[in-house]
Design a protein around this motif. Structure first.
Motif, short mmCIF file in Angstrom:
data_model
loop_
_atom_site.label_atom_id
_atom_site.label_comp_id
_atom_site.label_asym_id
_atom_site.label_seq_id
_atom_site.Cartn_x
_atom_site.Cartn_y
_atom_site.Cartn_z
N GLU A 45 0.85 -1.19 0.00
CA GLU A 45 0.00 0.00 0.00
C GLU A 45 0.88 1.24 0.00
O GLU A 45 1.85 1.32 0.73
CB GLU A 45 -0.90 0.02 1.23
CG GLU A 45 -1.83 -1.17 1.36
CD GLU A 45 -2.93 -1.19 0.31
OE1 GLU A 45 -3.16 -0.18 -0.36
OE2 GLU A 45 -3.56 -2.24 0.17
N ARG A 46 0.53 2.21 -0.79
CA ARG A 46 1.29 3.46 -0.85
C ARG A 46 0.61 4.53 -0.03
O ARG A 46 -0.60 4.63 -0.04
CB ARG A 46 1.43 3.92 -2.29
CG ARG A 46 2.26 2.96 -3.08
CD ARG A 46 2.55 3.48 -4.44
NE ARG A 46 3.36 2.48 -5.13
CZ ARG A 46 3.53 2.45 -6.41
NH1 ARG A 46 2.97 3.36 -7.16
NH2 ARG A 46 4.26 1.52 -6.96
N CYS A 52 -2.09 2.69 7.11
CA CYS A 52 -2.73 2.66 8.43
C CYS A 52 -4.15 2.10 8.33
O CYS A 52 -4.58 1.32 9.17
CB CYS A 52 -2.77 4.05 9.06
SG CYS A 52 -1.17 4.60 9.66
N ARG A 53 -4.88 2.50 7.29
CA ARG A 53 -6.24 1.98 7.09
C ARG A 53 -6.21 0.46 6.90
O ARG A 53 -6.98 -0.27 7.53
CB ARG A 53 -6.86 2.67 5.86
CG ARG A 53 -8.26 3.07 6.03
CD ARG A 53 -8.89 3.85 4.88
NE ARG A 53 -8.27 3.76 3.59
CZ ARG A 53 -7.49 4.70 3.07
NH1 ARG A 53 -7.21 5.80 3.75
NH2 ARG A 53 -6.99 4.55 1.87
N PHE A 88 -8.17 7.65 9.19
CA PHE A 88 -7.11 7.56 8.19
C PHE A 88 -7.72 7.81 6.80
O PHE A 88 -7.89 6.90 6.01
CB PHE A 88 -6.44 6.18 8.23
CG PHE A 88 -5.95 5.79 9.58
CD1 PHE A 88 -4.90 6.48 10.19
CD2 PHE A 88 -6.53 4.74 10.27
CE1 PHE A 88 -4.45 6.11 11.45
CE2 PHE A 88 -6.08 4.37 11.53
CZ PHE A 88 -5.03 5.06 12.11
N PRO A 89 -8.04 9.08 6.50
CA PRO A 89 -8.75 9.38 5.25
C PRO A 89 -7.89 9.23 4.01
O PRO A 89 -6.68 9.41 4.05
CB PRO A 89 -9.16 10.84 5.43
CG PRO A 89 -8.14 11.40 6.35
CD PRO A 89 -7.75 10.27 7.28
N ASP A 90 -8.56 8.90 2.91
CA ASP A 90 -7.91 8.87 1.60
C ASP A 90 -8.08 10.26 1.01
O ASP A 90 -9.21 10.71 0.77
CB ASP A 90 -8.58 7.83 0.71
CG ASP A 90 -7.87 7.64 -0.62
OD1 ASP A 90 -7.15 8.57 -1.05
OD2 ASP A 90 -8.05 6.59 -1.23
N THR A 91 -7.00 10.95 0.79
CA THR A 91 -7.08 12.33 0.30
C THR A 91 -7.70 12.41 -1.08
O THR A 91 -8.23 13.44 -1.47
CB THR A 91 -5.69 12.98 0.27
OG1 THR A 91 -4.81 12.19 -0.53
CG2 THR A 91 -5.13 13.12 1.67
N GLU A 92 -7.66 11.32 -1.82
CA GLU A 92 -8.27 11.29 -3.16
C GLU A 92 -9.68 10.74 -3.13
O GLU A 92 -10.37 10.75 -4.15
CB GLU A 92 -7.40 10.46 -4.10
CG GLU A 92 -6.00 11.02 -4.26
CD GLU A 92 -5.08 10.09 -5.02
OE1 GLU A 92 -5.57 9.11 -5.61
OE2 GLU A 92 -3.87 10.33 -5.01
#
Length: 103
Positions: A45-46, A52-53, A88-92
């Motif tokens: 995972e990048r 973290c997610r 742990f949000p995905d910024t995209e």
């Protein structure tokens, strides 16, 4: 020992949820990463939040069901998924969601 006489309406309200699944500061997720590396090699995972997610989901599954495996999967409760995504949000905003086991 937990008081099991009072049912919990949502797993995110369980007193152990944050410590087991969210708190990177007490090294629970770091330990999960070390176990993952030992079993499968590097986590591909990048991005910090995405790793973290991934580890938070794995920690929750381990806490509730133990090891499930590649062909044995469960749908996580929506409250858990939403809480982990909020932490742990995905910024995209490109979340994958549940994937059924491959035949």
């Amino acid at each position: 020992m937990d008081d099991t006489s009072t049912p919990i309406a949502c797993m995110t309200l369980h007193p152990g949820f944050e410590a087991v699944c969210l708190n990177i500061r007490i090294y629970v997720l770091q330990t999960a990463l070390n176990i993952y590396r030992a079993d499968y090699g590097p986590l591909r995972e990048r991005g910090y939040e995405r790793r973290c997610r991934h580890l938070a989901y794995r920690s929750f599954v381990s806490w509730c069901w133990g090891y499930l495996g590649r062909k044995v999967r469960v749908v996580l409760p929506a409250c858990v998924v939403l809480r982990i995504r909020r932490e742990f949000p995905d910024t995209e905003g490109q979340y994958v969601g549940f994937r059924a086991a491959l035949a």
